[in-house]
Design an enzyme around this catalytic site. Structure first.
Site, short mmCIF file in Angstrom:
data_model
loop_
_atom_site.label_atom_id
_atom_site.label_comp_id
_atom_site.label_asym_id
_atom_site.label_seq_id
_atom_site.Cartn_x
_atom_site.Cartn_y
_atom_site.Cartn_z
N ASP A 145 0.78 -1.24 0.00
CA ASP A 145 0.00 0.00 0.00
C ASP A 145 0.81 1.29 0.00
OD1 ASP A 145 -2.35 1.51 -0.01
OD2 ASP A 145 -2.43 1.59 2.16
N CYS A 209 -22.64 6.60 -2.04
CA CYS A 209 -21.66 7.56 -1.52
C CYS A 209 -22.35 8.79 -0.95
CB CYS A 209 -20.69 7.98 -2.63
SG CYS A 209 -19.43 9.15 -2.06
N CYS A 225 -14.16 12.44 -0.99
CA CYS A 225 -14.26 11.12 -0.35
C CYS A 225 -14.04 11.24 1.15
CB CYS A 225 -13.25 10.17 -0.98
SG CYS A 225 -13.19 8.54 -0.21
N CYS A 255 -19.43 2.58 0.09
CA CYS A 255 -19.38 2.04 -1.27
C CYS A 255 -18.93 0.58 -1.26
CB CYS A 255 -18.48 2.89 -2.16
SG CYS A 255 -16.73 2.90 -1.73
N CYS A 259 -21.67 -3.22 -2.19
CA CYS A 259 -21.39 -4.13 -3.31
C CYS A 259 -22.11 -5.47 -3.15
CB CYS A 259 -19.89 -4.37 -3.41
SG CYS A 259 -19.41 -5.48 -4.77
#
Length: 384
Positions: A145, A209, A225, A255, A259
């Protein structure tokens, strides 16, 4: 056996090493392990340039500074021949959005409710890399990351999943709940096939969102965000976005949780990370009272610790202001005298929302004693 019919020794070695690294990944607890080539994401330089050109990265200047290395693994390390991608499921036991209906409680992103995943995954990768290097006699480098590696497009190219419309990786087996890590190596391994996009006409992630951070499918404006705002962004947060943050104080799972592919995450490995119970739904009142030392102790080993106490309390104050809970007035008022301007500024905003106008006017002594321009601006906007 003729020379032509004899199995290629190099091909056999490639497959042996490929099977070895995948077996090691499974043994150490990774849920997925697949392989790709360093040239497998040719579209990334153009997409990254467009993202940066639009300013979607906000104040994350390091993304632009490392653009060349980030866009092409071969720029990061010219000798790399294969890239091994690892996936670790961190799917929650319950829907993390349930806490959003409890305004007196704070919502911390699922990934941050345990030990810092960077440390956990990096440790596992180093173990695999050490054994793989000894076996293959090849060089290796591991990344998690924080390095300039486009792990999500590489993971999609390797077949771990595909990048969904929310720009995160989606797996058929684990939905949107995967930590990613990578191992670059000079070894020539057998590459896997990429996964195709299976989002179809679904737009659940986009419509979920709270701050409209997706200007279009597969594009994200980090400046809107909540994960960016609560973690990367320093200073005060746009008042328009504050009210949409609700009680999200570190990251945002909306978000991801929306899913539909998450329904398959029930098949997760029992070796996945387990959340700390005290980080599932901590009380906002308790978090407002944390001193710097208490903050460091409470979040020891957690990724939350990296943003520091002042930025964290800023986020908690926004949650307090959105709560409508008058019992939070006292701890918010105490923070009007905090040493950090960003904390005082958000304390002003929170109190302006929790208190009636006449009641709020009684705080004028704090305003008159204030010298920081950003805090004074909050007082002016609050009408005091």
């Amino acid at each position: 056996m003729s020379e032509a019919a004899r199995p290629d020794k190099n091909e056999k070695q490639r497959r042996v090493l490929t099977d070895f690294v995948k077996a090691e990944a499974k043994a150490i607890g990774f849920d997925l392990c697949r392989i790709t080539r360093p040239d497998a994401i040719p579209q990334t330089p153009e997409r990254l340039a467009a993202f940066l050109g639009a300013g979607y990265h906000g104040t994350m200047a390091w993304m632009a500074e490392t653009q060349a290395r980030r866009a092409d693994p071969r720029v990061l390390w010219g000798d790399v021949r294969s890239i091994v991608l690892f996936g670790l499921n961190y799917g929650p036991e319950t829907d993390p959005r349930a806490v959003l209906e409890k305004p007196d409680r704070a919502a911390i992103s699922v990934y941050a409710r345990n030990r810092d995943y960077h440390d956990i995954i990096k440790g596992r990768l180093k173990e695999i890399a050490t054994r793989f290097a000894a076996r293959s006699k090849q060089d290796v480098k591991v990344f998690v990351d924080t390095a300039p590696v486009m792990e999500k497009p590489l993971a999609a190219a390797a077949g771990l999943g595909w990048q969904g419309k929310h720009t995160n990786l989606v797996s058929r087996d684990f939905g949107s709940w995967l930590f990613l890590g990578s191992m670059f190596t000079t070894a020539d391994l057998v590459a896997d096939e990429p996964e195709r996009d299976r989002c179809g006409s679904c737009h659940a992630c986009l419509s979920s969102c709270p701050t409209d951070a997706f200007p279009a499918p597969y594009r994200i404006d980090a400046r809107r965000c909540i994960s960016y705002l609560t973690i990367e962004h320093k200073g005060v947060i746009d008042p328009v976005l504050r009210v949409r943050m609700g009680n999200r104080i570190y990251g945002c799972d909306d978000c991801l949780a929306a899913c539909p592919w998450n329904k398959f995450a029930a098949a997760a490995s029992e070796m996945k990370l387990k959340a700390r119970e005290d980080l599932n739904e901590p009380a906002i009142a308790d978090l407002l009272k944390l001193t710097d030392g208490e903050f460091r102790a409470f979040f020891s080993g957690s990724p939350v610790k990296r943003i520091g106490r002042d930025r964290f309390v800023r986020n908690v104050l926004i949650a307090a202001g959105n709560s409508g809970d008058r019992s939070l007035i006292a701890p918010c008022r105490a923070l009007l005298e905090d040493a950090a301007p960003v904390v005082r500024a958000m304390a002003v905003w929170a109190l302006s929302r929790l208190m009636a106008a006449q009641e709020f006017e009684t705080l004028s002594l704090y305003r008159e004693a204030e010298t920081d321009e950003a805090v004074l601006d909050e007082w002016r906007q609050a009408g005091a």
